[in-house]
Design a protein around this motif. Sequence first.
Motif, PDB file in Angstrom:
ATOM      1  N   LYS A 106      36.996  31.815  37.182  1.00  0.00           N
ATOM      2  CA  LYS A 106      35.713  32.202  37.975  1.00  0.00           C
ATOM      3  C   LYS A 106      36.453  32.991  39.191  1.00  0.00           C
ATOM      4  CE  LYS A 106      31.755  30.982  40.598  1.00  0.00           C
ATOM      5  NZ  LYS A 106      30.841  30.090  41.072  1.00  0.00           N
ATOM      6  N   MET A 107      37.447  32.433  39.810  1.00  0.00           N
ATOM      7  CA  MET A 107      38.148  32.856  40.860  1.00  0.00           C
ATOM      8  C   MET A 107      38.777  34.298  40.410  1.00  0.00           C
ATOM      9  SD  MET A 107      40.899  31.320  43.440  1.00  0.00           S
ATOM     10  CE  MET A 107      40.032  29.886  43.950  1.00  0.00           C
ATOM     11  N   LEU A 108      39.279  34.321  39.309  1.00  0.00           N
ATOM     12  CA  LEU A 108      40.001  35.575  38.838  1.00  0.00           C
ATOM     13  C   LEU A 108      39.138  36.659  38.541  1.00  0.00           C
ATOM     14  CD1 LEU A 108      42.591  37.153  37.769  1.00  0.00           C
ATOM     15  CD2 LEU A 108      42.158  35.785  35.573  1.00  0.00           C
ATOM     16  N   LEU A 109      37.922  36.161  38.037  1.00  0.00           N
ATOM     17  CA  LEU A 109      36.862  37.233  37.976  1.00  0.00           C
ATOM     18  C   LEU A 109      36.388  38.006  39.086  1.00  0.00           C
ATOM     19  CD1 LEU A 109      34.908  35.787  34.799  1.00  0.00           C
ATOM     20  CD2 LEU A 109      36.178  37.971  34.859  1.00  0.00           C
ATOM     21  N   GLU A 110      36.193  37.077  40.138  1.00  0.00           N
ATOM     22  CA  GLU A 110      35.720  37.340  41.496  1.00  0.00           C
ATOM     23  C   GLU A 110      36.833  38.278  42.017  1.00  0.00           C
ATOM     24  OE1 GLU A 110      34.991  33.967  43.629  1.00  0.00           O
ATOM     25  OE2 GLU A 110      33.132  33.342  42.673  1.00  0.00           O
ATOM     26  N   THR A 111      37.857  37.981  41.953  1.00  0.00           N
ATOM     27  CA  THR A 111      39.222  38.766  42.220  1.00  0.00           C
ATOM     28  C   THR A 111      39.067  40.273  41.690  1.00  0.00           C
ATOM     29  OG1 THR A 111      40.681  36.954  42.878  1.00  0.00           O
ATOM     30  CG2 THR A 111      41.653  39.174  42.863  1.00  0.00           C
ATOM     31  N   LEU A 112      39.063  40.131  40.376  1.00  0.00           N
ATOM     32  CA  LEU A 112      38.992  41.574  39.643  1.00  0.00           C
ATOM     33  C   LEU A 112      37.658  42.321  40.026  1.00  0.00           C
ATOM     34  CD1 LEU A 112      39.794  40.537  35.959  1.00  0.00           C
ATOM     35  CD2 LEU A 112      41.083  42.100  37.302  1.00  0.00           C
ATOM     36  N   TYR A 113      36.678  41.570  40.324  1.00  0.00           N
ATOM     37  CA  TYR A 113      35.524  42.371  40.590  1.00  0.00           C
ATOM     38  C   TYR A 113      35.478  42.821  42.140  1.00  0.00           C
ATOM     39  CZ  TYR A 113      30.517  43.375  41.783  1.00  0.00           C
ATOM     40  OH  TYR A 113      29.179  43.922  41.919  1.00  0.00           O
ATOM     41  N   MET A 114      36.198  42.402  42.927  1.00  0.00           N
ATOM     42  CA  MET A 114      36.337  42.843  44.471  1.00  0.00           C
ATOM     43  C   MET A 114      37.346  44.123  44.133  1.00  0.00           C
ATOM     44  SD  MET A 114      36.625  39.363  46.530  1.00  0.00           S
ATOM     45  CE  MET A 114      37.131  40.251  47.989  1.00  0.00           C
ATOM     46  N   ARG A 115      38.404  43.818  43.375  1.00  0.00           N
ATOM     47  CA  ARG A 115      39.397  45.122  43.181  1.00  0.00           C
ATOM     48  C   ARG A 115      38.522  46.473  42.654  1.00  0.00           C
ATOM     49  NH1 ARG A 115      43.242  48.236  45.080  1.00  0.00           N
ATOM     50  NH2 ARG A 115      44.698  49.110  43.509  1.00  0.00           N
ATOM     51  N   LEU A 116      37.993  45.965  41.810  1.00  0.00           N
ATOM     52  CA  LEU A 116      37.254  47.202  41.159  1.00  0.00           C
ATOM     53  C   LEU A 116      35.967  47.729  41.995  1.00  0.00           C
ATOM     54  CD1 LEU A 116      36.335  45.724  37.480  1.00  0.00           C
ATOM     55  CD2 LEU A 116      38.155  47.553  38.107  1.00  0.00           C
ATOM     56  N   GLN A 117      35.636  47.141  43.140  1.00  0.00           N
ATOM     57  CA  GLN A 117      34.753  47.702  43.947  1.00  0.00           C
ATOM     58  C   GLN A 117      35.536  48.497  45.055  1.00  0.00           C
ATOM     59  OE1 GLN A 117      32.485  44.039  45.398  1.00  0.00           O
ATOM     60  NE2 GLN A 117      30.612  45.080  44.570  1.00  0.00           N
ATOM     61  N   GLU A 118      36.604  47.948  45.171  1.00  0.00           N
ATOM     62  CA  GLU A 118      37.428  48.663  46.017  1.00  0.00           C
ATOM     63  C   GLU A 118      37.877  49.956  45.842  1.00  0.00           C
ATOM     64  OE1 GLU A 118      42.202  48.346  47.780  1.00  0.00           O
ATOM     65  OE2 GLU A 118      40.901  46.185  47.292  1.00  0.00           O
ATOM     66  N   LEU A 119      38.204  49.976  44.479  1.00  0.00           N
ATOM     67  CA  LEU A 119      38.608  51.173  43.938  1.00  0.00           C
ATOM     68  C   LEU A 119      37.562  52.393  43.720  1.00  0.00           C
ATOM     69  CD1 LEU A 119      40.809  49.884  41.122  1.00  0.00           C
ATOM     70  CD2 LEU A 119      41.694  51.129  42.964  1.00  0.00           C
TER      71      LEU A 119
END
Length: 285
Positions: A106-119
């Motif tokens: 769950k934490m990994l998915l949240e990290t991925l989501y935040m990075r994708l939003q940043e890009l």
Amino acid sequence: MYQEYFGLNDYPFSLTPNTKFYANLPVHHQCLQMALAALKLGEGLVKITGEVGTGKTLLCRQLLASLPQDRFYTAFIPNPYLSPSELRLSLAQELGLEVNRHQPEKMLLETLYMRLQELAMQNLSVVLVVDEAQAMQVETLEALRLLTNLETEESKLMQIMLFGQPELDVRLNQYNMRQLKQRITFSGYLRPLNFEETQQYVHFRLSQAGYNGDLVFSPEAVRVIYRNTGGIPRLINIICHKSLMLAYGANTRTVTRKLVIRAVVDTDVSRSGALTWLKRRMSSS
């Protein structure tokens, strides 16, 4: 070897997928333009399939090189033998994240989501390119589908480009794969080359390697190559490479039909086709 003998800068028929030797023949051009158009439109999932040796990996690399860097952020996964967890970790690393392999999913998915939003805030469209996708486990393909759910109200946060053998289509036709299949908006098929394209392919690769002399492969030689490779670029490369070696050994700068036949008979993948063709020629003469 024959490189200096023919005045070449490189070996023209190396099996390494080097974009310098991307010939942009009609079938490759159509698939590449389809993929570029689909990704620029922001479509979620795109697929290109083709038989073994038709040039999928080279096309994949050409696609990555063709995407404007000021508009796209690309992630490339060449190894499909990944579990769902390994897929997400590989994606995170491709996106420049330092993640703990043992952190909760769950934490990994949240990290991925935040990075994708940043890009996305940087006006960069993320494209995940997967080569040899037919080898992916069903569970990993399902994990890919779930990644396409990462989106804003306006657009997908990540697009996925699948390259694979026809077995990928067989897998996607399974009942439990119907959700993923429905999300594929554009598909392309990389067919083998026809005879005219085979001629262009052979001469183009020689010119890209620095050759600028008289015709090396006679039309009759190319016809034998085409008949015994079925227009598969990888097999064409093997036969042409061996034919040039034989021409060098025979101290001739012209690859004849006879030299190509010798190369074909010496090649396991084409030997049965060569012998069938030779028998047919002998019976008709």
